[in-house]
Scaffold this motif. Sequence first.
Motif, PDB file in Angstrom:
ATOM      1  N   ARG A  43     112.910  63.727 152.914  1.00 15.46           N
ATOM      2  CA  ARG A  43     114.292  63.189 152.859  1.00 15.46           C
ATOM      3  C   ARG A  43     115.265  63.546 153.622  1.00 15.46           C
ATOM      4  O   ARG A  43     116.487  62.911 153.555  1.00 15.46           O
ATOM      5  N   ARG A  47     118.274  61.799 155.485  1.00 18.42           N
ATOM      6  CA  ARG A  47     119.724  62.298 154.937  1.00 18.42           C
ATOM      7  C   ARG A  47     120.685  62.711 156.321  1.00 18.42           C
ATOM      8  O   ARG A  47     121.712  62.562 156.629  1.00 18.42           O
ATOM      9  N   ASP A  71     111.499  57.377 148.289  1.00 20.10           N
ATOM     10  CA  ASP A  71     112.772  57.439 147.250  1.00 20.10           C
ATOM     11  C   ASP A  71     114.179  57.465 148.235  1.00 20.10           C
ATOM     12  O   ASP A  71     115.337  57.587 148.064  1.00 20.10           O
ATOM     13  N   ARG A  73     116.864  56.283 151.104  1.00 21.50           N
ATOM     14  CA  ARG A  73     118.224  55.412 151.026  1.00 21.50           C
ATOM     15  C   ARG A  73     118.499  54.485 151.965  1.00 21.50           C
ATOM     16  O   ARG A  73     117.925  54.881 152.728  1.00 21.50           O
ATOM     17  N   HIS A 104     114.897  49.512 147.552  1.00 19.13           N
ATOM     18  CA  HIS A 104     114.918  50.055 146.167  1.00 19.13           C
ATOM     19  C   HIS A 104     115.853  48.772 145.574  1.00 19.13           C
ATOM     20  O   HIS A 104     117.295  49.514 145.738  1.00 19.13           O
ATOM     21  N   HIS A 107     119.582  50.958 145.022  1.00 16.95           N
ATOM     22  CA  HIS A 107     120.150  51.265 146.251  1.00 16.95           C
ATOM     23  C   HIS A 107     120.648  50.058 146.420  1.00 16.95           C
ATOM     24  O   HIS A 107     121.966  50.592 147.524  1.00 16.95           O
ATOM     25  N   SER A 108     121.303  48.755 145.690  1.00 17.64           N
ATOM     26  CA  SER A 108     121.934  47.632 146.387  1.00 17.64           C
ATOM     27  C   SER A 108     122.087  46.629 145.360  1.00 17.64           C
ATOM     28  O   SER A 108     120.898  46.724 144.539  1.00 17.64           O
TER      29      SER A 108
END
Length: 390
Positions: A43, A47, A71, A73, A104, A107-108
């Motif tokens: 993660r 990022r 998870d 993004r 996911h 997320h959108s």
Amino acid sequence: MAATSIDRSSSSNRQFRMAALDLDGTLLNNNHDLSDATIAHLRRLHRKGFIVAIATGRSAANTAHIIEKLDLRPLPSSIGCNDESLGGFPLVCTNGARGVMILHKSHSDIGQHCSNDLHPTNAAPHRSDTVPLVSTNSMNNNSNSNPTNPFLKQTLIIKEELFHNPLSTSLTLQTLALAHRLGCATNYYHNHHIYAVVRNEEQLALTKRYHCGFTELYCYLNETENENILYNEENAYGYQKAMELGPPSKLLILCDTEKLDEITNLVRTELNGAATCNNASTDAATQKANVIRGSPPFFVEILDPKVHKGEGLRQLCHSLSIPLEEVIAFGDSDNDIEFLQMAGWGVAMKNAREVVKEVADEVGEWSNDEDGVIKTLQQHELEGKLHFPN
């Protein structure tokens, strides 16, 4: 199979924008799970704009819980890839036969407009009741009223199918006939589900061993007690209903571990000819099937002859507009050989099979049960070999 002509002499002047990760025996620990440290580090890299992709022999559905747990993004378009393919998690599945972008829903709002069904409107929906199936009497008849798989409960969706290279009808029938003659059960991978015909308790035990942990994705096409059924080419050796859904992404012939090498060589000989029996890397142009020794060691995998994880990685990178030279890949098993060769830098895990270590650019200092992937990535990051688009 020759994978790539990338200059592999050194990684000292190279920066990697993407890590392509095998799952079992590589990213996952010996409990087939992600450690907390692995999740946190991936993660953090994500990022910062570093791309994380998975390349696995598993189906998309059998990878879903891993992707959901990570998870990650969707990446911003500023990373410089193909904008159309950024809105999801990049996945190469079924050993390179299929490439998809996973999203996911949280997320959108794209989830409101996407479907797990990537096929025309007359195609069967991705549900375990796609065809009128029955469970064997020794299995529970699983209901999908409360599914746990992220695809079945639609918390994850397939935003886009990037490529799919299934087996031909002729290769499928030839493989099913061979497995029938050998007295072995076969796993038929189509979309989110796996279909099987079992004819005795031994076959049933092997299928149960295989689908442990993802029973709701596994569908039996017959009842073991019905011994009056004649299995032949006319009913695709019991797999006719599965074949009506569409061609398989891959087939697995299940067998006892002590017979694996014998059956692997026999399948190679039967499908490709005697010359390939001891040469799994024969040029795909001369092969009728890509036959892989399974891991864990109780199945033989059959793919379209041009399909392997390395080719899947190449097609994924083409879709994302990422040069292969800028990819670092991690693997441990026979199906990772072309995968590591195709990437700009291939890392074999400490626990990898020797044939994999022989072709890798680097052999890691740590095993999958020691968070070897993230420790190696940390090492490369400290050496300035990871590229962050900031």
